[in-house]
Design a protein around this motif. Structure first.
Motif, PDB file in Angstrom:
ATOM      1  N   PRO A 221       0.817  -1.223   0.000  1.00 42.79           N
ATOM      2  CA  PRO A 221       0.000   0.000   0.000  1.00 42.79           C
ATOM      3  C   PRO A 221       0.847   1.268   0.000  1.00 42.79           C
ATOM      4  O   PRO A 221       0.460   2.288  -0.584  1.00 42.79           O
ATOM      5  N   ARG A 222       2.022   1.221   0.630  1.00 40.93           N
ATOM      6  CA  ARG A 222       2.865   2.418   0.704  1.00 40.93           C
ATOM      7  C   ARG A 222       3.424   2.793  -0.667  1.00 40.93           C
ATOM      8  O   ARG A 222       3.536   3.967  -0.999  1.00 40.93           O
ATOM      9  N   VAL A 223       3.776   1.787  -1.459  1.00 40.08           N
ATOM     10  CA  VAL A 223       4.229   2.068  -2.815  1.00 40.08           C
ATOM     11  C   VAL A 223       3.089   2.681  -3.626  1.00 40.08           C
ATOM     12  O   VAL A 223       3.285   3.651  -4.372  1.00 40.08           O
ATOM     13  N   ILE A 224       1.891   2.141  -3.454  1.00 34.86           N
ATOM     14  CA  ILE A 224       0.756   2.627  -4.236  1.00 34.86           C
ATOM     15  C   ILE A 224       0.383   4.052  -3.853  1.00 34.86           C
ATOM     16  O   ILE A 224       0.251   4.929  -4.719  1.00 34.86           O
TER      17      ILE A 224
ATOM     18  N   PRO B 216      -0.665   6.911  -9.754  1.00 36.20           N
ATOM     19  CA  PRO B 216      -1.518   8.057 -10.124  1.00 36.20           C
ATOM     20  C   PRO B 216      -2.785   8.073  -9.275  1.00 36.20           C
ATOM     21  O   PRO B 216      -3.227   7.034  -8.771  1.00 36.20           O
ATOM     22  N   GLU B 217      -3.369   9.239  -9.154  1.00 36.04           N
ATOM     23  CA  GLU B 217      -4.470   9.446  -8.219  1.00 36.04           C
ATOM     24  C   GLU B 217      -5.648   8.514  -8.470  1.00 36.04           C
ATOM     25  O   GLU B 217      -6.224   7.959  -7.523  1.00 36.04           O
ATOM     26  N   HIS B 218      -6.026   8.330  -9.710  1.00 42.44           N
ATOM     27  CA  HIS B 218      -7.231   7.527  -9.940  1.00 42.44           C
ATOM     28  C   HIS B 218      -7.011   6.056  -9.573  1.00 42.44           C
ATOM     29  O   HIS B 218      -7.952   5.364  -9.158  1.00 42.44           O
ATOM     30  N   LEU B 219      -5.767   5.556  -9.692  1.00 40.17           N
ATOM     31  CA  LEU B 219      -5.489   4.190  -9.260  1.00 40.17           C
ATOM     32  C   LEU B 219      -5.508   4.083  -7.740  1.00 40.17           C
ATOM     33  O   LEU B 219      -5.968   3.081  -7.177  1.00 40.17           O
ATOM     34  N   LYS B 220      -5.015   5.110  -7.067  1.00 44.63           N
ATOM     35  CA  LYS B 220      -5.103   5.122  -5.606  1.00 44.63           C
ATOM     36  C   LYS B 220      -6.561   5.009  -5.176  1.00 44.63           C
ATOM     37  O   LYS B 220      -6.897   4.235  -4.271  1.00 44.63           O
TER      38      LYS B 220
END
Length: 391
Positions: free
Chosen positions: A97-100, A105-109
């Motif tokens: 989760p920290r890598v993400i 990009p914001e929409h993937l988060k």
């Protein structure tokens, strides 16, 4: 010296108490259900409403954004009872989760992280390859970029949660660039055509590890979340794992120690409890000493996180706690005598699970080399041990 005393806050004590009560009241009775490789979804679904699965994820994505230290406390408590649950939760609080949330990009988060928080989706990390584990520079999995598409080809092995995870954080070479400098990171959904779990391995600890083949998995370019300076950034995030992995080791040692105290009180020999014999008391004292040393080193390393732990403090904590857990769980079997060698007593399970620590998240040998190089390069001839090399 009184100012150096470290105590948990009221909130942290409440968190630890909640997880301890849940693990003892419910998870303990289910431990044997997960020893055949079955994933503990039942436990995950009870932890998610408590906010545990989103502890490390920022509030804007549904989590609580708690420090590394808090996540380590939770994993420690889970490992005291159930290694399989602890290892399953660790991946949702550590590097993935920290890598993400740091690099995607914001929409993937917003697509991925809220589902992790609710327990709807799990994350897995793919690093090791059949011919290379620690030797990242020799990784062969490659992502080729053409226009607005990226294609992943390669094999990863010894992957945890390969059958359960929805998203995979994959360490990959980018456009065939050699060496560590060529390593980046891509996000792959398990439903991507070309994603296949090709082999499974049952571990001593009870979980399954697997081999995954990426057979020309085509992705949107935005799924390549790290390209430039990717390896250094990934390694920084990975230092979190080097605090959470030893949290499992610490919890396993504590679980085995608690069982040993109980057994030493109840088991009699020559007309009295074996805990009344000096040899047994000294053995327990040594176990307790080793656990407390590990706790101090690990907690200190966790408190260096800003946002990721100091690499050398994390390395020292991992080295010590991993090896300490093997010693303590082995001694716990000795305390139990022949019963400790049977599967009916939990100390045998703690012992088998403890063997994982020195292998995952960077082997002990690799970390000793990391710390040794630091000692040789940064030791201060004037300040000595308390100089620049002090972690």
């Amino acid at each position: 010296m009184s100012n150096m005393k470290m105590e948990l806050s009221e909130e942290q004590r409440a968190l630890v108490g909640t997880i301890r009560d849940l693990a003892r009241s419910k998870f303990k009775d289910r431990v044997m259900k997960w020893q055949d490789g079955t994933f503990p979804w039942e436990n995950i679904r009870e932890l998610a409403p408590l906010g545990i699965m989103g502890m490390s994820i920022p509030e804007e994505y549904g989590g609580s954004g708690l420090p590394v230290f808090d996540t380590a406390l939770v994993i420690e408590e889970l490992a005291k009872v159930c290694y399989v649950t602890a290892i399953g939760v660790m991946s949702q609080l550590g590097v993935q989760p920290r890598v993400i949330f740091t690099y995607a990009p914001e929409h993937l988060k917003r697509e991925i992280l809220p589902k992790v928080c609710t327990g709807e989706a799990l994350l897995a990390v793919c690093m090791t390859e059949p011919h290379a584990g620690t030797d990242v520079a020799s990784y062969r999995t490659n992502t080729t970029i053409k226009g607005d598409r990226a294609t992943v080809k390669g094999v990863k092995t010894l992957i945890s949660k390969a059958d359960e995870a929805e998203w995979f954080v994959v360490f990959s070479r980018i456009d065939g660039k050699p060496g560590r400098e060529g390593i980046g990171c891509v996000l792959v959904n398990r439903h991507t055509p070309g994603f296949n779990v090709t082999a499974r391995y049952h571990t001593m600890g009870g979980e399954h590890l697997a081999e995954i083949q990426f057979d020309n998995c085509e992705l949107p370019l935005e799924n390549v979340i790290l390209r430039e300076d990717g390896f250094r950034k990934l390694l920084s995030a990975f230092n979190t794992q080097r605090c959470l992995n030893p949290s499992i080791s610490l919890g396993l040692a504590e679980g085995a120690f608690e069982e040993s105290i109980k057994y030493a009180r109840d088991r009699t020999a020559f007309g009295r409890p074996i805990g009344q014999f000096q040899g047994m008391r000294w053995k327990l004292a040594d176990m307790y000493r080793d656990i407390e040393v590990g706790r101090s080193i690990l907690y200190r390393a966790c408190l260096t996180a800003d946002p990721f732990p100091d690499p050398y403090a994390a390395a020292v904590a991992k080295m010590y706690c991993n090896e300490m857990a093997i010693r303590v769980t082995s001694e716990a079997i000795q305390v139990h005598g022949g019963y400790g060698f049977t599967d009916e007593y939990p100390v045998s399970r703690f012992y088998k699970a403890a063997r994982y620590g020195t292998l995952g998240g960077g082997t002990t040998e690799t970390l000793k080399e990391l710390v040794g190089k630091r000692l040789m390069s940064d030791f201060d001839d004037v300040e000595g041990f308390l100089g620049a090399v002090a972690f």
